[in-house]
Design an enzyme around this catalytic site. Sequence first.
Site, PDB file in Angstrom:
ATOM      1  CG  ASN A  65      -0.141   0.143   2.035  1.00 40.08           C
ATOM      2  OD1 ASN A  65       1.176  -1.194   2.532  1.00 40.08           O
ATOM      3  ND2 ASN A  65      -0.842  -0.119   3.758  1.00 40.08           N
ATOM      4  CD  GLU A  88       4.880  -1.472  12.683  1.00 40.81           C
ATOM      5  OE1 GLU A  88       3.076  -1.511  13.118  1.00 40.81           O
ATOM      6  OE2 GLU A  88       5.713  -1.368  14.158  1.00 40.81           O
ATOM      7  CB  CYS A  92      -2.126  -0.913   8.185  1.00 42.77           C
ATOM      8  SG  CYS A  92      -1.143   0.429   8.630  1.00 42.77           S
ATOM      9  CD  GLU A 108       7.458  -0.014  10.552  1.00 40.59           C
ATOM     10  OE1 GLU A 108       6.481   0.429   9.503  1.00 40.59           O
ATOM     11  OE2 GLU A 108       7.737  -0.812   9.602  1.00 40.59           O
TER      12      GLU A 108
HETATM   13  P1  NDP Z   1       0.977  -9.699   3.214  1.00 35.80           P
HETATM   14  O1  NDP Z   1       0.868 -10.394   4.236  1.00 35.80           O
HETATM   15  O2  NDP Z   1       0.292 -10.472   1.851  1.00 35.80           O
HETATM   16  O3  NDP Z   1       2.592  -9.622   2.331  1.00 35.80           O
HETATM   17  C1  NDP Z   1       2.781  -8.731   3.223  1.00 35.80           C
HETATM   18  C2  NDP Z   1       4.736  -8.884   2.287  1.00 35.80           C
HETATM   19  O4  NDP Z   1       5.350 -10.555   2.891  1.00 35.80           O
HETATM   20  C3  NDP Z   1       4.704  -9.471   0.596  1.00 35.80           C
HETATM   21  O5  NDP Z   1       5.736  -9.173   0.707  1.00 35.80           O
HETATM   22  C4  NDP Z   1       4.438 -11.103   0.710  1.00 35.80           C
HETATM   23  O6  NDP Z   1       5.182 -11.204   0.046  1.00 35.80           O
HETATM   24  C5  NDP Z   1       5.424 -11.416   1.797  1.00 35.80           C
HETATM   25  N1  NDP Z   1       4.919 -12.002   2.545  1.00 35.80           N
HETATM   26  C6  NDP Z   1       3.892 -12.936   2.426  1.00 35.80           C
HETATM   27  N2  NDP Z   1       3.982 -14.317   2.801  1.00 35.80           N
HETATM   28  C7  NDP Z   1       5.212 -14.114   3.221  1.00 35.80           C
HETATM   29  C8  NDP Z   1       6.266 -15.026   4.280  1.00 35.80           C
HETATM   30  N3  NDP Z   1       5.151 -16.627   4.924  1.00 35.80           N
HETATM   31  N4  NDP Z   1       7.682 -15.083   4.499  1.00 35.80           N
HETATM   32  C9  NDP Z   1       8.003 -14.008   4.093  1.00 35.80           C
HETATM   33  N5  NDP Z   1       6.976 -13.610   3.924  1.00 35.80           N
HETATM   34  C10 NDP Z   1       5.698 -13.730   3.812  1.00 35.80           C
HETATM   35  O7  NDP Z   1       0.009  -8.177   3.165  1.00 35.80           O
HETATM   36  P2  NDP Z   1      -0.274  -7.312   2.262  1.00 35.80           P
HETATM   37  O8  NDP Z   1       1.056  -7.205   1.098  1.00 35.80           O
HETATM   38  O9  NDP Z   1      -1.814  -7.812   1.599  1.00 35.80           O
HETATM   39  O10 NDP Z   1      -0.420  -6.092   3.005  1.00 35.80           O
HETATM   40  C11 NDP Z   1      -1.892  -5.749   2.946  1.00 35.80           C
HETATM   41  C12 NDP Z   1      -1.652  -5.968   4.640  1.00 35.80           C
HETATM   42  O11 NDP Z   1      -0.512  -4.995   5.328  1.00 35.80           O
HETATM   43  C13 NDP Z   1      -2.551  -5.513   5.525  1.00 35.80           C
HETATM   44  O12 NDP Z   1      -3.152  -6.394   6.401  1.00 35.80           O
HETATM   45  C14 NDP Z   1      -2.585  -4.233   6.532  1.00 35.80           C
HETATM   46  O13 NDP Z   1      -3.026  -3.677   7.653  1.00 35.80           O
HETATM   47  C15 NDP Z   1      -0.999  -4.614   6.415  1.00 35.80           C
HETATM   48  N6  NDP Z   1      -0.258  -3.320   6.586  1.00 35.80           N
HETATM   49  C16 NDP Z   1       0.233  -2.364   8.057  1.00 35.80           C
HETATM   50  C17 NDP Z   1       1.133  -1.902   8.181  1.00 35.80           C
HETATM   51  C18 NDP Z   1       1.086  -1.612   9.616  1.00 35.80           C
HETATM   52  O14 NDP Z   1       2.633  -0.605  10.186  1.00 35.80           O
HETATM   53  N7  NDP Z   1       0.890  -1.863  10.669  1.00 35.80           N
HETATM   54  C19 NDP Z   1       1.141  -0.710   7.195  1.00 35.80           C
HETATM   55  C20 NDP Z   1       0.764  -1.169   6.024  1.00 35.80           C
HETATM   56  C21 NDP Z   1      -0.287  -2.481   5.641  1.00 35.80           C
HETATM   57  P3  NDP Z   1       3.708 -11.393  -2.057  1.00 35.80           P
HETATM   58  O15 NDP Z   1       3.536 -10.253  -1.693  1.00 35.80           O
HETATM   59  O16 NDP Z   1       4.697 -11.313  -2.860  1.00 35.80           O
HETATM   60  O17 NDP Z   1       3.210 -12.321  -1.133  1.00 35.80           O
END
Ligand code: NDP
Length: 486
Positions: free
Chosen positions: A151, A248, A282, A460
């Site tokens: 995002n 996060e 998020c 962060e």
């Molecule tokens: P995901 O959890 O699907 O993916 C996050 C990252 O982790 C991606 O780079 C993904 O790769 C990678 N990933 C997925 N599975 C694994 C694994 N088993 N081991 C290591 N890495 C992995 O989240 P989204 O990208 O869909 O983002 C949306 C989510 O992020 C929402 O839940 C949102 O709330 C949260 N978020 C939290 C924030 C915060 O500061 N608390 C800020 C922004 C978002 P790939 O994409 O290639 O699958």
Amino acid sequence: MVEQNSFLYYDGAKREATSDRYFDNINPATGKLTHTIRSASADDVEAAVRSAASGFQVWSAMSPTERGRILRKAAEILRSRNEEIAKIEVEDTGKPLSEAISVDIHSGADALEYYGGIAASLHGEHYDLGGSFAYTRREPLGICAGIGAWNYPVQIACWKSAPALACGNAMIFKPAELTPRSAVLLAEVFTEAGLPDGVFNVVQGEAEVGQMLTRHPKIRKVSLTGEVGTGKKVMADAAATLKHVTLELGGKSPLIIFDDADLDEAVNGAMLANFYTQGEICSNGTRVYVAESVKASFLEKLVAKTKQLKLGDPIEMDTQVGALISEGHLKKVLNYIEQGKKEAKLIIGGDRRTDVEGCYGGYFVTPAIFEANEESASIVQEEIFGPVMTVLTFKEEKEVVQRANDTIYGLAAGVFTRDLARAHRVVHQLEAGMCWINNYNITPVEIPFGPYKQSGMGKENGLATLNAYSQLKTIYVEMDKIDSPY
Ligand code: NDP
């Protein structure tokens, strides 16, 4: 469409990936394929780890003043390329250019500037022990992995790399596969700013590549931004080598509007808390609790303003609502809206739009507002990560605090009231790591931002984050004869 193999970055330059796996880079506003990108292989990840190890040797030996100067220079270059990088973020994420230009790149640059400014002030302490003394040194952890969500791609890469690098660590960053491009631009910016080769590296790919990082024995820390489920897997994988973790994760945050609130401000706050970046934030305050006595006027104002939002081609500067990140995510959001119609009353929006000029294949949904009575409804309980606001009502302060806390999440919360004593009393009881009084989703770099409960762990931004990227070494110095029993 361009086939793109050189999207990795290590040893100070772009590198070709060598796996036989490819993934698509799609513009969410058009649904069109822009690049096909090759994922990193296990050998590529090893090369990035070797690069980071040699970068770490050079970087950690440099003076903190020099390190800070390079980070601040990177901030300056990033700002000078604001428009160019913002347009790439828009192509990858579908968010409005007006947002990317004013927030995303600047917010990343703020982190580089801030941590660049304090790098030279990192210090240990001295302990006088009479005939001896001790002191502490704040040392880097070594190689850190950053794994980003889609995002806020470049902002997330900066929020993780800036404190990591300021503390003297090297980083390997894996962006989300849906938004792979800006991390490579950031790597180029770092190199241009004078960052030694290998200090900031980028690998590309899906979850499997993320796992190569979280399971790698030479990586000492992982900082993830992603979903709660991903956080649990990352923590479990990191446990095998006892890595430090910062998580996060997601949220379903409450926003409480009391009867004495300035309702125009509360409406602005609720819209910021739900519709910015198409709701893909998020910390969004998606459970809006409004005092029963002001609900009718709040809703009237809210609906009137929501009707005026301009949904359109994200690249147009007057667009306020862009496209959702992917077709899969669009389906997920539309399913929640359909489910919501059975559980609650849809007041406005929630329609798929396929008539946006020049963007007929894009993933657009009009901002939706539901009025709900049932706390157990899925649209009240679950993170949707789209432009879907749910309005609930309450009578008593005690009751709304209890309902606000009745969730597995604890990322953020907001309160609107003119009674500041009540505002503080309420936020002190809310189980959330980031609370706003009379505003929402404001995250200046100086203040720590991070979750409670299953929204994750660690912070962060702010000074607090330095603890997460450094370790304290204690050194005892004997100045006298050893008091030995032998
Ligand atoms: P995901 O959890 O699907 O993916 C996050 C990252 O982790 C991606 O780079 C993904 O790769 C990678 N990933 C997925 N599975 C694994 C694994 N088993 N081991 C290591 N890495 C992995 O989240 P989204 O990208 O869909 O983002 C949306 C989510 O992020 C929402 O839940 C949102 O709330 C949260 N978020 C939290 C924030 C915060 O500061 N608390 C800020 C922004 C978002 P790939 O994409 O290639 O699958």
